[in-house]
Design an enzyme around this catalytic site. Sequence first.
Site, PDB file in Angstrom:
ATOM      1  CG  ASP A 172     -52.243 -24.046  20.342  1.00 16.65           C
ATOM      2  OD1 ASP A 172     -52.831 -23.995  19.255  1.00 16.65           O
ATOM      3  OD2 ASP A 172     -51.483 -24.989  20.661  1.00 16.65           O
ATOM      4  CG  HIS A 199     -49.488 -27.235  18.360  1.00 14.10           C
ATOM      5  ND1 HIS A 199     -50.082 -26.007  18.600  1.00 14.10           N
ATOM      6  CD2 HIS A 199     -48.982 -27.165  17.099  1.00 14.10           C
ATOM      7  CE1 HIS A 199     -49.923 -25.235  17.545  1.00 14.10           C
ATOM      8  NE2 HIS A 199     -49.281 -25.901  16.607  1.00 14.10           N
TER       9      HIS A 199
END
Length: 338
Positions: A172, A199
Site C-alpha cells: 500500500d 490492508h
Amino acid sequence: MFARTALRTLRPQARLFSSSAPARTKVAVLGAGGGIGQPLSLLLKVEPLVTQLSLYDIRGAPGVAADVGHIDTASTVRGYTADQLDQALDGAKVVVIPAGVPRKPGMTRDDLFNTNASIVRDLAQAVARVAPEAHLLIISNPVNSTVPIVAETLSKAGVFDPRRLFGVTTLDVVRAARFLSEISGQDPTATPVTVVGGHSGVTIVPLLSQSNFGKSVTGEGWSKLVHRIQYGGDEVVAAKDGAGSATLSMAYAATVFTNALLRALAGEEGVVLPTFVKSPLYESEGVDFFSSNVELGPEGVKKIFPIGQVSEEEQKLIEACLPELKKNIEKGKAFVSA
C-alpha cells in the site's frame, strides 16, 4: 553483474539491498513455490543480510531453491517439501509467509478467508513448535484477519510476543508513492506517503496531507487517488484477466519490509515504516491491530507512533476504516477459537 546492479537501484531511499549492517541471518519463506513466493525468493537471494534462505511449500520449493541457488550471492539456499516443514523452520530468525490461494476476478480478500485461514493457522502452529522466537511477516490475505489468527495461535501455544509479529502492508505504501508520483511528476523517491489502518479496501487510509506533494492534491483528484490506493490490487487482477493477482509488486514490497527488519535486528537505528501490528492506538474502540508508522529495533517492534495530524477528509477515512477493521480482526480471532 548488470542484473544485480539493477536490482540494487530499484529503490535507493528504501535501501532495499543495504549492506551497512554486518549481521546476517536465516530467513524462511513458507509458500515459496507460489506466485509471490518465487519472486520473493529471488529478491531475498540477492539480499546481503541473509545468510541462509530456507524455502518451503507443499510442492515446488526444491525447484525454486535449485533455480535461485545458482545466483552468485553469498547466501545458501535449500528447498523443503510438504513433510519437511520443521526442518525448514529450524534456526530461522525471520519467517515470511506468503502461502495461500491468490485472489481471482470478482473475489474479495474476504472470499479468501476460509482457505487461507487454515493454511496460516497450521503454519503458525509449526512456528510455535519449532521457531517460537522467530519474527513473523504475514503476507497471506486477508492480512486484517490472518495476523490475528497467527497471534491467537501463538497465544494458545504460550509463545506470542507482539513485538515479533507483522502484517506486511508495504505494498500500500509502495503504491501510494508510485501513484502520487504520477500526479506530481516527481520521482517516487520524493513522494513517500504514510498509509495507516489495514490492508484491504476502506481499511487502507493514505495520509496524503502529511506528504509534501500529497497535500496539494484536492477535490476529485484526491478522491480518485485515494480510491486507486485502496483498490490498486483490482487493477492487477483485471489486467491479468483471471491469471493472477499482484504477485511481483507484492514480492518487491515484502522484500523492502524484510530488509528494513533485518537492518533493525542488526542494530541499525531509526528504521521506521508502516506495518500492521498489535497496537494500542485504537484499542479502546475494539481495534487491537492497526497499521501505522512503527520503529523497528533489535527485538522487532520498538515504538508505535501516533497517527499525527490528519485532514478532515482523512479523519472520515479513519472512521470508515475502524468498524470494518474491527470486524476483520474479530473474524480472525473467532476462527482460532472455534
